[in-house]
Scaffold this motif. Structure first.
Motif, PDB file in Angstrom:
ATOM      1  N   HIS A 243      37.044  53.839  -3.498  1.00  0.00           N
ATOM      2  CA  HIS A 243      36.018  54.470  -4.334  1.00  0.00           C
ATOM      3  C   HIS A 243      34.667  54.468  -3.630  1.00  0.00           C
ATOM      4  O   HIS A 243      33.923  55.469  -3.693  1.00  0.00           O
ATOM      5  CB  HIS A 243      35.922  53.737  -5.668  1.00  0.00           C
ATOM      6  CG  HIS A 243      35.006  54.386  -6.654  1.00  0.00           C
ATOM      7  ND1 HIS A 243      35.347  55.527  -7.346  1.00  0.00           N
ATOM      8  CD2 HIS A 243      33.745  54.067  -7.048  1.00  0.00           C
ATOM      9  CE1 HIS A 243      34.350  55.881  -8.135  1.00  0.00           C
ATOM     10  NE2 HIS A 243      33.365  55.017  -7.973  1.00  0.00           N
TER      11      HIS A 243
ATOM     12  N   LYS B 102      41.249  49.550  -4.271  1.00  0.00           N
ATOM     13  CA  LYS B 102      40.706  50.594  -5.130  1.00  0.00           C
ATOM     14  C   LYS B 102      39.187  50.698  -4.971  1.00  0.00           C
ATOM     15  O   LYS B 102      38.635  51.796  -4.872  1.00  0.00           O
ATOM     16  CB  LYS B 102      41.079  50.318  -6.582  1.00  0.00           C
ATOM     17  CG  LYS B 102      40.658  51.417  -7.548  1.00  0.00           C
ATOM     18  CD  LYS B 102      41.157  51.121  -8.953  1.00  0.00           C
ATOM     19  CE  LYS B 102      40.730  52.225  -9.920  1.00  0.00           C
ATOM     20  NZ  LYS B 102      41.225  51.951 -11.299  1.00  0.00           N
ATOM     21  N   TRP B 103      38.513  49.547  -4.922  1.00  0.00           N
ATOM     22  CA  TRP B 103      37.048  49.561  -4.804  1.00  0.00           C
ATOM     23  C   TRP B 103      36.599  50.125  -3.460  1.00  0.00           C
ATOM     24  O   TRP B 103      35.611  50.851  -3.382  1.00  0.00           O
ATOM     25  CB  TRP B 103      36.468  48.158  -5.030  1.00  0.00           C
ATOM     26  CG  TRP B 103      36.720  47.205  -3.895  1.00  0.00           C
ATOM     27  CD1 TRP B 103      37.746  46.327  -3.768  1.00  0.00           C
ATOM     28  CD2 TRP B 103      35.923  47.070  -2.702  1.00  0.00           C
ATOM     29  NE1 TRP B 103      37.652  45.638  -2.582  1.00  0.00           N
ATOM     30  CE2 TRP B 103      36.546  46.067  -1.915  1.00  0.00           C
ATOM     31  CE3 TRP B 103      34.761  47.672  -2.233  1.00  0.00           C
ATOM     32  CZ2 TRP B 103      36.036  45.682  -0.671  1.00  0.00           C
ATOM     33  CZ3 TRP B 103      34.251  47.292  -0.999  1.00  0.00           C
ATOM     34  CH2 TRP B 103      34.878  46.298  -0.230  1.00  0.00           C
TER      35      TRP B 103
ATOM     36  N   GLN C  17      32.657  57.871  -2.795  1.00  0.00           N
ATOM     37  CA  GLN C  17      31.346  58.128  -3.363  1.00  0.00           C
ATOM     38  C   GLN C  17      30.307  58.399  -2.275  1.00  0.00           C
ATOM     39  O   GLN C  17      29.555  59.376  -2.347  1.00  0.00           O
ATOM     40  CB  GLN C  17      30.895  56.931  -4.217  1.00  0.00           C
ATOM     41  CG  GLN C  17      31.613  56.808  -5.544  1.00  0.00           C
ATOM     42  CD  GLN C  17      31.229  57.889  -6.530  1.00  0.00           C
ATOM     43  OE1 GLN C  17      30.256  58.618  -6.347  1.00  0.00           O
ATOM     44  NE2 GLN C  17      32.006  58.035  -7.592  1.00  0.00           N
TER      45      GLN C  17
END
Length: 314
Positions: free
Chosen positions: A66, A62-63, A70
């Motif tokens: 993301h 997930k990180w 971003q």
């Protein structure tokens, strides 16, 4: 492995895009023209990676997903959260009455719809309107979220359905992401000592290309939410730079599949229009909308297909 590959591609594309901006600002005119053209292509790679992150497949964690989403959003520039909401809604509304730009409905103004098509998709104002909307959100968030903007201005520009959903997002988070994206662009401008004309030429070239691609991969396709897209034919280098974004039908059919697996899902026996065939067909103007569920207008895109059908009596 997926994160490593996509993060490396992201860093490479951001570096190449920055190099193009520098050459466009400081190089001889012939190198500047080449840099502007290449920027219009390479800046699609961060967008494609943001698109992967929107669907949660840019990385397995997930990180990681993301982070890529971003950083990739800085190149547009936009908010990753805002882009994710807009794009996932697109998958729900694709080819419905709420998202139909190549056709017009009986109750709609044909001249207004023509403006949306020609100015928006073919002349780059689709990209410009996104950037302008982000800027308004940054400097006057209250106005972007007001009833005047949501119910009057956005619908007049063809974004009524989208904006009505976007204003439901957490405003502070969206604002911070937009501020970070614009700050990245400002930092590039300062560090590379760019001039406004070289910078704008690159961004406008990208806006023209991006805006056209966003609808060339849907125009005249079947009025079906899942199957209303094309696997477009383009040069291999163009398809690679955009990370198989042109295989849009395969993506809509299986949005959870990462970009490097899309070629295996393409039916190469089916009729595939080229990007340029669809692009030039759009200049013929919008047409009355067929009902939801209507098949792709192959006879319009492929006159030779229509002739063969007539010759065989089908």
């Amino acid at each position: 492995m997926r994160f490593t590959l996509n993060f490396a591609l992201l860093l490479m594309s951001l570096a190449l895009a920055a190099g193009c901006l520098w050459v466009a600002s400081h190089g001889a005119w012939y190198w500047a023209i080449l840099a502007i053209w290449f920027f219009s292509l390479i800046n699609n790679m961060p967008f494609a990676l943001m698109h992967e992150a929107v669907h949660g497949v840019a990385a397995r964690s997930k990180w990681g997903n993301h982070l890529i989403g971003q950083m990739a959003s800085w190149a547009f520039p936009t908010s990753f959260l805002l882009q994710r909401k807009a794009h996932l809604d697109h998958h729900d509304r694709n080819r419905t009455d709420a998202e139909l730009y190549d056709y017009y409905l009986p109750q709609q103004s044909k001249p207004l719809r023509s403006v949306w098509l020609y100015m928006g998709n073919l002349m780059g104002f689709y990209w410009f309107s996104v950037i302008l909307g982000n800027f308004i959100y940054l400097v006057a968030c209250w106005f972007y979220r007001s009833n005047l903007f949501v119910k009057k201005i956005a619908p007049a520009l063809g974004f009524g359905t989208q904006v009505a959903e976007l204003v439901k997002l957490p405003p502070l988070r969206v604002w911070c992401e937009i501020a970070l994206a614009f700050s990245y662009q400002g930092l590039l401008f300062w560090l590379l000592d760019l001039n406004i004309w070289g910078y704008l030429a690159c961004q406008i070239a990208f806006g023209l290309h991006w805006s056209a691609l966003q609808y060339a991969d849907h125009a005249w396709s079947s009025r079906d939410i899942k199957n209303g897209a094309w696997n477009l034919k383009v040069l291999p280098i163009s398809r690679w730079i955009a990370l198989n974004y042109h295989y849009h039908l395969a993506h809509h059919q299986q949005p959870a599949v990462p970009w490097y697996q899309l070629p295996a899902l393409v039916d190469h026996q089916a009729l595939q229009p080229s990007f340029w065939r669809v692009y030039f067909s759009l200049w013929k103007g919008i047409r009355p909308a067929p009902p939801m569920g209507a098949p792709a207008d192959l006879a319009f895109l492929f006159p030779e297909y229509k002739e063969s059908q007539q010759n065989t009596g089908k």
